[in-house]
Every structure is written in structure tokens, then in C-alpha cells.
Design a protein around this motif. Structure first.
Motif, PDB file in Angstrom:
ATOM      1  N   HIS A 147      -2.430   9.017 -17.838  1.00 40.24           N
ATOM      2  CA  HIS A 147      -1.580   8.940 -19.021  1.00 40.24           C
ATOM      3  C   HIS A 147      -0.792  10.231 -19.206  1.00 40.24           C
ATOM      4  N   ASP A 148      -1.224  11.314 -18.547  1.00 35.95           N
ATOM      5  CA  ASP A 148      -0.538  12.594 -18.676  1.00 35.95           C
ATOM      6  C   ASP A 148       0.797  12.611 -17.929  1.00 35.95           C
ATOM      7  N   SER A 188      -1.810   1.150 -26.511  1.00 35.27           N
ATOM      8  CA  SER A 188      -2.069   2.211 -27.479  1.00 35.27           C
ATOM      9  C   SER A 188      -0.980   3.272 -27.393  1.00 35.27           C
ATOM     10  N   TYR A 205       2.829  17.705 -30.269  1.00 37.15           N
ATOM     11  CA  TYR A 205       2.536  16.286 -30.076  1.00 37.15           C
ATOM     12  C   TYR A 205       3.156  15.453 -31.188  1.00 37.15           C
ATOM     13  N   SER A 241       0.434  11.111 -24.184  1.00 37.26           N
ATOM     14  CA  SER A 241      -0.961  11.555 -24.165  1.00 37.26           C
ATOM     15  C   SER A 241      -1.107  12.877 -24.918  1.00 37.26           C
ATOM     16  N   PRO A 242      -2.018  12.956 -25.888  1.00 38.51           N
ATOM     17  CA  PRO A 242      -2.222  14.201 -26.644  1.00 38.51           C
ATOM     18  C   PRO A 242      -2.595  15.373 -25.742  1.00 38.51           C
ATOM     19  N   GLN A 287       5.957  12.491 -30.927  1.00 41.57           N
ATOM     20  CA  GLN A 287       5.778  11.170 -31.526  1.00 41.57           C
ATOM     21  C   GLN A 287       6.977  10.798 -32.408  1.00 41.57           C
ATOM     22  N   GLU A 324      -1.347   6.338 -26.926  1.00 39.80           N
ATOM     23  CA  GLU A 324      -1.695   7.296 -25.885  1.00 39.80           C
ATOM     24  C   GLU A 324      -1.159   6.914 -24.511  1.00 39.80           C
ATOM     25  N   GLU A 325      -0.845   5.622 -24.313  1.00 39.08           N
ATOM     26  CA  GLU A 325      -0.306   5.211 -23.025  1.00 39.08           C
ATOM     27  C   GLU A 325       1.142   5.653 -22.857  1.00 39.08           C
TER      28      GLU A 325
END
Length: 245
Positions: free
Chosen positions: A169-170, A198, A214, A204-205, A218, A200-201
Motif C-alpha cells: 500500500h506504500d 479502505s 497525511y 497509506s499512513p 487526504q 489506506e489502499e
């Protein structure tokens, strides 16, 4: 949940179809499916429901009803494994008013196509589903993509493109080859809804050293979708709602 198929009972006395009715044949099917149901399950269930709806309408009272019934019957002549979800959905939406109200009259001036206008307020949005997997068994990929398809239909979308990448995901979105298929459709104006497992996909935090960075990313992502008139829906939203019940 008790899902009553058309034909289980007669229409309520005085019940009339209006375009803002939220209950559709498709939604009745979706409400009864489990989260691990596949697209094939959806096609099968909707086919059964369409057949029951044809039986309930019976002898069409108007030309518009006859057109809707004929369209539905034609879809059901196609072998089950070859039926397309979009075709079933369209046929179900055309037939829906006559299940609720046998005397329904489509909008004036539309001729035989009038019946196709009955779902104007519940028209399905052109949608995309996307997932990013770490190396996974193909069965896991298929299962999760099916869940995304079903979630998409439940929130009013009809999938026009799906794609997935395999990797961390990074990895930035710009470096994911199959994500570019989604971007191309969005930029072309062909997608109005995007369903992802999600947040995160997409972001990624762990890719950001500071929380504020972050949050800024977003905000930029939300703005990017908003400027392109794309609604973003996450599968995790449904999972949280289910856990809170």
C-alpha cells in the motif's frame, strides 16, 4: 431479513408507482445476499426475482407493460452463465413499476421507450471498483473484488471498469499500473462512483512521517475526486456499520 419476492403477495391496495420509490428489484436481491456472495450469485438471484416479477405482472394491461415483460422474458432466454448483470438490471428496472402498479402509465411522449424512464431517480451511476493487494491467492482477490462489486450495487452503482494492483500500500498511486485505468476513466468523465476497500489502499499512513502531512494528502485526494464529480465509497464503512449493530 425477510425478503419477499414479487408474487409472494398481491400489491397493496392503492399502492402506486412514483419515480422516487427507493425499493427496486435489484435492491431486494442485494439486501438478502451475504458479503461473500459473488457476481454469479447476484446474476442468479436477480434472474429468479425477474421471473417471479413476470409471473406477478401476468397479462400486461398496457402496451408499455407488454414491452417491459417482453424485454424481461428475452433476457431470461439467454443461458444463465451468459447473462449480463447490466442487462438484468435494466430489465428489472423497466418491469418494476408494473409489479407495484399494474396500471402504471409511463411519462407521455416517450412511446415504447417510456417504460425505460421509470427508474430515472434511481438510475445506476457509472462506477469503478479498485483494490490493491499484497501478494495473495487468486481466490482471495476474486472474493474481495466480488464484495466490492456488491457494495457498488448497494450504493447505486453499475461497474463499468474494475482494476487491481498487487504490491505494498506504500507504493504511490502514480506508480500502480492498473490504477491508471481508473484514472483514465475518471478523467474522461466515464465514472461517477469509485468503490475501494479502505482509504489506506489509496493513501497509506505509513508513507508519511507526520500526521499533518497525511491529513493534507487526504484533503487533496478528496478535493481531486470532488472536482471530477466522483463519489468515493469504502467497503470498510459497511463493515464498521455491521460491527456497530
Amino acid at each position: 431479513m425477510d425478503i419477499r419476492y414479487p408474487g409472494a403477495s398481491k400489491p397493496e391496495v392503492g399502492r402506486r408507482w412514483t419515480p422516487d420509490r427507493s425499493t427496486t428489484l435489484l435492491r431486494r436481491v442485494l439486501a438478502g445476499l451475504s458479503d461473500d456472495a459473488t457476481t454469479s450469485d447476484l446474476v442468479s438471484e436477480l434472474s429468479d426475482l425477474l421471473a417471479a416479477a413476470i409471473d406477478q405482472v401476468g397479462a400486461p394491461a398496457t402496451q408499455a407493460a407488454a414491452v417491459a415483460v417482453a424485454s424481461a422474458r428475452e433476457i431470461l432466454t439467454v443461458p444463465l452463465l451468459e447473462r449480463q448483470l447490466g442487462s438484468l438490471t435494466h430489465a428489472a428496472e423497466r418491469l418494476q413499476p408494473f409489479v407495484v402498479d399494474p396500471e402504471y402509465v409511463p411519462a407521455q411522449g416517450l412511446g415504447e421507450l417510456g417504460a425505460a424512464a421509470i427508474g430515472a431517480s434511481v438510475a445506476l451511476e457509472p462506477a469503478a471498483v479498485y483494490a490493491n493487494f499484497t501478494p495473495a491467492d487468486h481466490r482471495v482477490v476474486r472474493t474481495w473484488l466480488s464484495r466490492l462489486w456488491i457494495k457498488c450495487a448497494r450504493v447505486g452503482g453499475e461497474v463499468v471498469v474494475d482494476a487491481h494492483d498487487v504490491g505494498s500500500h506504500d507504493v504511490p498511486l502514480g506508480q500502480r499500473p492498473n490504477w491508471q485505468k481508473i484514472v483514465a476513466r475518471i478523467e474522461g468523465g466515464f465514472v461517477r462512483l469509485l468503490v475501494v476497500s479502505s482509504p489506506e489502499e489509496l493513501l497509506s499512513p505509513s508513507s508519511y512521517t507526520k500526521q499533518v502531512e497525511y491529513e493534507q494528502a487526504q484533503s487533496y485526494m478528496a478535493s481531486w475526486f470532488r472536482q471530477r464529480n466522483v463519489r468515493l465509497v469504502f467497503l470498510t464503512d459497511a463493515l464498521v456499520e455491521e460491527a456497530q449493530r
